[in-house]
Design a protein around this motif. Structure first.
Motif, PDB file in Angstrom:
ATOM      1  N   VAL A   7      14.473 -10.527  11.635  1.00 25.78           N
ATOM      2  CA  VAL A   7      14.338 -11.144  10.310  1.00 25.78           C
ATOM      3  C   VAL A   7      15.638 -10.904   9.552  1.00 25.78           C
ATOM      4  N   LEU A  32      15.283 -15.305  12.330  1.00 25.62           N
ATOM      5  CA  LEU A  32      14.870 -16.062  11.150  1.00 25.62           C
ATOM      6  C   LEU A  32      15.811 -15.747   9.999  1.00 25.62           C
ATOM      7  N   ALA A  34      17.103 -16.835   5.863  1.00 26.17           N
ATOM      8  CA  ALA A  34      16.841 -17.611   4.646  1.00 26.17           C
ATOM      9  C   ALA A  34      17.975 -18.588   4.343  1.00 26.17           C
ATOM     10  N   PRO A  43      32.867  -9.909   4.434  1.00 25.86           N
ATOM     11  CA  PRO A  43      34.054  -9.306   3.807  1.00 25.86           C
ATOM     12  C   PRO A  43      35.086 -10.303   3.266  1.00 25.86           C
ATOM     13  N   SER A  46      35.275 -11.975  -0.768  1.00 30.44           N
ATOM     14  CA  SER A  46      35.987 -11.489  -1.955  1.00 30.44           C
ATOM     15  C   SER A  46      37.494 -11.445  -1.721  1.00 30.44           C
ATOM     16  N   VAL A  78      11.132 -15.255   4.917  1.00 31.27           N
ATOM     17  CA  VAL A  78      10.023 -14.418   5.373  1.00 31.27           C
ATOM     18  C   VAL A  78       9.424 -13.729   4.148  1.00 31.27           C
ATOM     19  N   ALA A 111      21.027  -7.233   1.748  1.00 27.06           N
ATOM     20  CA  ALA A 111      20.898  -6.858   0.333  1.00 27.06           C
ATOM     21  C   ALA A 111      21.235  -8.051  -0.547  1.00 27.06           C
ATOM     22  N   ARG A 127      28.034 -12.597  -3.012  1.00 26.62           N
ATOM     23  CA  ARG A 127      27.265 -12.111  -1.855  1.00 26.62           C
ATOM     24  C   ARG A 127      27.209 -13.170  -0.759  1.00 26.62           C
ATOM     25  N   ALA A 244      17.246  -6.113   0.296  1.00 22.55           N
ATOM     26  CA  ALA A 244      16.335  -7.263   0.204  1.00 22.55           C
ATOM     27  C   ALA A 244      15.092  -6.977   1.037  1.00 22.55           C
ATOM     28  N   GLY A 295      25.673   0.109   4.216  1.00 20.40           N
ATOM     29  CA  GLY A 295      26.230  -0.716   3.156  1.00 20.40           C
ATOM     30  C   GLY A 295      27.616  -1.197   3.508  1.00 20.40           C
ATOM     31  N   CYS A 324      34.808   2.388   6.777  1.00 18.18           N
ATOM     32  CA  CYS A 324      34.827   1.161   5.973  1.00 18.18           C
ATOM     33  C   CYS A 324      36.237   0.900   5.479  1.00 18.18           C
ATOM     34  N   TRP A 325      36.461  -0.308   5.025  1.00 17.29           N
ATOM     35  CA  TRP A 325      37.795  -0.655   4.533  1.00 17.29           C
ATOM     36  C   TRP A 325      37.666  -1.587   3.336  1.00 17.29           C
ATOM     37  N   SER A 326      38.772  -1.713   2.640  1.00 14.17           N
ATOM     38  CA  SER A 326      38.867  -2.660   1.536  1.00 14.17           C
ATOM     39  C   SER A 326      40.310  -3.131   1.495  1.00 14.17           C
TER      40      SER A 326
HETATM   41  C1  LIG Z   1      31.803  -9.866  -0.894  1.00 11.93           C
HETATM   42  C2  LIG Z   1      31.619  -8.769   0.126  1.00 11.93           C
HETATM   43  C3  LIG Z   1      32.732  -8.148   0.678  1.00 11.93           C
HETATM   44  C4  LIG Z   1      32.573  -7.102   1.601  1.00 11.93           C
HETATM   45  N1  LIG Z   1      33.675  -6.503   2.109  1.00 11.93           N
HETATM   46  C5  LIG Z   1      33.545  -5.467   2.970  1.00 11.93           C
HETATM   47  C6  LIG Z   1      34.687  -4.808   3.481  1.00 11.93           C
HETATM   48  O1  LIG Z   1      35.819  -5.140   3.171  1.00 11.93           O
HETATM   49  N2  LIG Z   1      34.499  -3.756   4.328  1.00 11.93           N
HETATM   50  C7  LIG Z   1      33.251  -3.334   4.701  1.00 11.93           C
HETATM   51  O2  LIG Z   1      33.144  -2.360   5.452  1.00 11.93           O
HETATM   52  N3  LIG Z   1      32.138  -3.977   4.258  1.00 11.93           N
HETATM   53  C8  LIG Z   1      32.260  -5.022   3.397  1.00 11.93           C
HETATM   54  N4  LIG Z   1      31.150  -5.688   2.931  1.00 11.93           N
HETATM   55  C9  LIG Z   1      29.817  -5.222   3.381  1.00 11.93           C
HETATM   56  C10 LIG Z   1      29.336  -5.964   4.638  1.00 11.93           C
HETATM   57  O3  LIG Z   1      29.631  -7.320   4.576  1.00 11.93           O
HETATM   58  C11 LIG Z   1      27.838  -5.732   4.758  1.00 11.93           C
HETATM   59  O4  LIG Z   1      27.652  -4.355   5.003  1.00 11.93           O
HETATM   60  C12 LIG Z   1      27.200  -6.568   5.873  1.00 11.93           C
HETATM   61  O5  LIG Z   1      27.275  -7.931   5.577  1.00 11.93           O
HETATM   62  C13 LIG Z   1      25.744  -6.163   6.046  1.00 11.93           C
HETATM   63  O6  LIG Z   1      25.131  -6.994   6.971  1.00 11.93           O
HETATM   64  P1  LIG Z   1      23.531  -7.238   6.962  1.00 11.93           P
HETATM   65  O7  LIG Z   1      23.276  -8.145   8.101  1.00 11.93           O
HETATM   66  O8  LIG Z   1      22.829  -5.963   6.842  1.00 11.93           O
HETATM   67  O9  LIG Z   1      23.239  -8.002   5.593  1.00 11.93           O
HETATM   68  P2  LIG Z   1      23.641  -9.470   5.154  1.00 11.93           P
HETATM   69  O10 LIG Z   1      25.006  -9.787   5.670  1.00 11.93           O
HETATM   70  O11 LIG Z   1      23.406  -9.511   3.688  1.00 11.93           O
HETATM   71  O12 LIG Z   1      22.599 -10.428   5.897  1.00 11.93           O
HETATM   72  C14 LIG Z   1      21.240 -10.432   5.577  1.00 11.93           C
HETATM   73  C15 LIG Z   1      20.684 -11.813   5.813  1.00 11.93           C
HETATM   74  O13 LIG Z   1      19.274 -11.752   5.679  1.00 11.93           O
HETATM   75  C16 LIG Z   1      18.830 -12.898   4.952  1.00 11.93           C
HETATM   76  N5  LIG Z   1      17.545 -12.611   4.294  1.00 11.93           N
HETATM   77  C17 LIG Z   1      17.323 -11.804   3.227  1.00 11.93           C
HETATM   78  N6  LIG Z   1      16.006 -11.799   2.915  1.00 11.93           N
HETATM   79  C18 LIG Z   1      15.399 -12.637   3.783  1.00 11.93           C
HETATM   80  C19 LIG Z   1      14.035 -13.058   3.965  1.00 11.93           C
HETATM   81  N7  LIG Z   1      13.033 -12.592   3.192  1.00 11.93           N
HETATM   82  N8  LIG Z   1      13.782 -13.959   4.955  1.00 11.93           N
HETATM   83  C20 LIG Z   1      14.774 -14.411   5.782  1.00 11.93           C
HETATM   84  N9  LIG Z   1      16.062 -14.033   5.650  1.00 11.93           N
HETATM   85  C21 LIG Z   1      16.375 -13.159   4.668  1.00 11.93           C
HETATM   86  C22 LIG Z   1      19.935 -13.126   3.952  1.00 11.93           C
HETATM   87  O14 LIG Z   1      19.883 -14.454   3.443  1.00 11.93           O
HETATM   88  C23 LIG Z   1      21.164 -12.834   4.786  1.00 11.93           C
HETATM   89  O15 LIG Z   1      21.627 -13.991   5.433  1.00 11.93           O
HETATM   90  C24 LIG Z   1      31.274  -6.710   1.996  1.00 11.93           C
HETATM   91  C25 LIG Z   1      30.152  -7.361   1.445  1.00 11.93           C
HETATM   92  C26 LIG Z   1      30.317  -8.373   0.531  1.00 11.93           C
HETATM   93  C27 LIG Z   1      29.104  -9.055  -0.066  1.00 11.93           C
END
Ligand SMILES: Cc1cc2nc3c(=O)[nH]c(=O)nc-3n(C[C@H](O)[C@H](O)[C@H](O)COP(=O)(O)OP(=O)(O)OC[C@H]3O[C@@H](n4cnc5c(N)ncnc54)[C@H](O)[C@@H]3O)c2cc1C
Length: 409
Positions: A7, A32, A34, A43, A46, A78, A111, A127, A244, A295, A324-326
């Protein structure tokens, strides 16, 4: 019935599916998501994507020449999970009233950006691809921009809008100096100097309470708790992200007070056969720190590899140090190691004047992390020098019930 339903089709969901196939899982695999997009990397949202040098196609995670053998269901939300009793499949409930059944469910819903109250007229968060596209569509050249927040994403957004020609950029953050509480005064001083050199004003100790708007409904600025109004043509709110996981309310999956799914060191939740990865999860990981909350990009990949191994009954990959990096104003900031708070930083090389710095962090006399600004070689060397450790046992979930691998199922 699918063997595994993931999910969330973001970074962690995509890599869980990829690792499952890589490890030889031949059963059904449904992801699945959204969003309408295929899984993509966040990353750059931004950084280079906001700056215009990358397109949405550049962010795609799947390889168009060798796509993953997965059933993708996009644009599906979901809304619930009904845990199957005594070996029965779990039911994943969709907003359209249908369900998907699976022996194993991987929660990878990431998130959502935290907003500044319910009403943020014309203001931006970062995001999703759409968020970045909306901000990019603003006339940023010549604009007065206020960025609320002083974390990595906020500082990256400030750096990119400067690059895009903003007339003025003010970063309004709660800390006196950006990221000081987490990374110490040395990095904070360096970031302050770096941003100041590029014309960004970091206004510390600024508690933003609301985004204000003009008669045209567009953002007009930001109101601070002390009554100061920061005028702006464009407002970006970068004050963090919230897991989330509201859709798990009412299920037996235990979440902590912040909404993160509680997991053991292999990603198993309180419900056998339900796992959690990425930004929505908090893993109990002795090497990386107890109940560590993810995160960052690397956490999502590590979680995915570990859960996939558990699902196919393969040995867990060894636990490596967090990373992590920035990137801000062309300067790469990298952090390797686990900072739990209270560490002492020592400048190993460079200076706190801006773009060249190497820090070591010690806790109880032990070196626990390094931070580099434009020091990729040193940070990589440090990461390589840390011996990966095995996943600790016993597992939390194993105490509350058997975890089944796909081989057992
Ligand atoms: C702008 C930005 C810049 C970043 N830069 C860095 C960086 O430079 N270095 C670093 O280390 N990290 C960085 N990060 C953090 C990194 O991108 C995240 O840690 C990573 O994306 C986490 O992945 P994830 O799959 O857990 O979550 P996500 O990438 O958020 O994916 C979750 C997915 O689940 C979907 N979803 C949510 N709820 C539901 C539901 N109920 N039903 C179905 N689908 C759902 C969402 O729509 C989304 O597509 C950055 C994040 C952002 C937002």
């Amino acid at each position: 019935m699918s063997d595994v339903v993931v999910v969330g089709a973001g970074l962690a969901g995509f890599h869980t599916a990829a690792a499952l196939r890589r490890l030889g899982h031949q059963g059904g695999l449904t992801v699945l998501g959204a969003e309408e997009h295929a899984p993509y990397d966040r990353p750059p949202l931004s950084k280079a994507f906001l700056g215009g040098s990358l397109t949405a196609a550049d962010l795609a995670l799947d390889d168009p020449d060798a796509p993953l053998d997965v059933v993708w269901e996009r644009g599906v939300r979901v809304v619930g999970l009904q845990a199957g009793a005594a070996g029965a499949p779990h039911r994943v409930l969709l907003a359209d009233g249908t369900d998907r059944r699976a022996e194993h469910v991987v929660v990878a819903t990431g998130a959502d950006a935290v907003r500044l109250g319910d009403h943020m007229p014309g203001a931006h968060v970062l995001r999703t691809i759409e968020d970045a596209e909306r901000l990019r569509a603003e006339r940023l050249a010549g604009a007065r921009v206020v960025v609320v927040g002083d974390g990595f994403v906020a500082l990256e957004a400030a750096s990119t809008v400067v690059e895009l020609g903003a007339a003025s950029v003010v970063v309004a953050g709660p800390e006196e100096r950006p990221l000081e509480r987490r990374y110490g005064p040395e990095l904070a001083a360096s970031l302050l100097a770096l941003h100041a050199r590029r014309g960004v004003v970091c206004r510390g100790g600024a508690r933003a309470v609301a985004v204000t708007s003009g008669a045209d409904g567009r953002a007009a600025g930001v109101m601070l708790a002390d009554g100061t109004h920061l005028d702006a043509d464009v407002v970006v709110v970068g004050i963090g992200a919230r897991p989330a996981t509201a859709w798990l309310a009412g299920s037996a999956v235990v979440r902590d007070a912040t909404g993160h799914v509680d997991c053991d060191a292999r990603g198993a939740t309180s419900v056998p056969g339900v796992w959690a990865v990425g930004d929505c999860a908090r893993w109990n990981d002795e090497v990386r720190g107890p109940m560590r909350c993810a995160g960052h990009w690397q956490d999502a990949l590590d979680h995915a590899a570990t859960v996939a191994a558990a699902l196919v009954g393969a040995p867990a990959p060894a636990v490596t140090e967090p990373y992590c990096w920035s990137e801000q104003h062309g300067v790469m900031v990298q952090v390797a190691g686990h900072l739990a708070g209270g560490e002492r930083a020592t400048v190993l090389d460079g200076s706190v004047d801006g773009a060249d710095l190497l820090l070591r962090y010690d806790r109880d006399g032990e070196e626990v992390a390094v931070l580099g600004m434009n020091r990729p070689r040193e940070v990589t060397r440090w990461r390589r020098s840390r011996r990966p450790r095995p996943v600790p046992t016993p597992l939390v979930a194993a105490e509350s019930g058997p975890t089944r691998s796909l081989e057992d199922a």
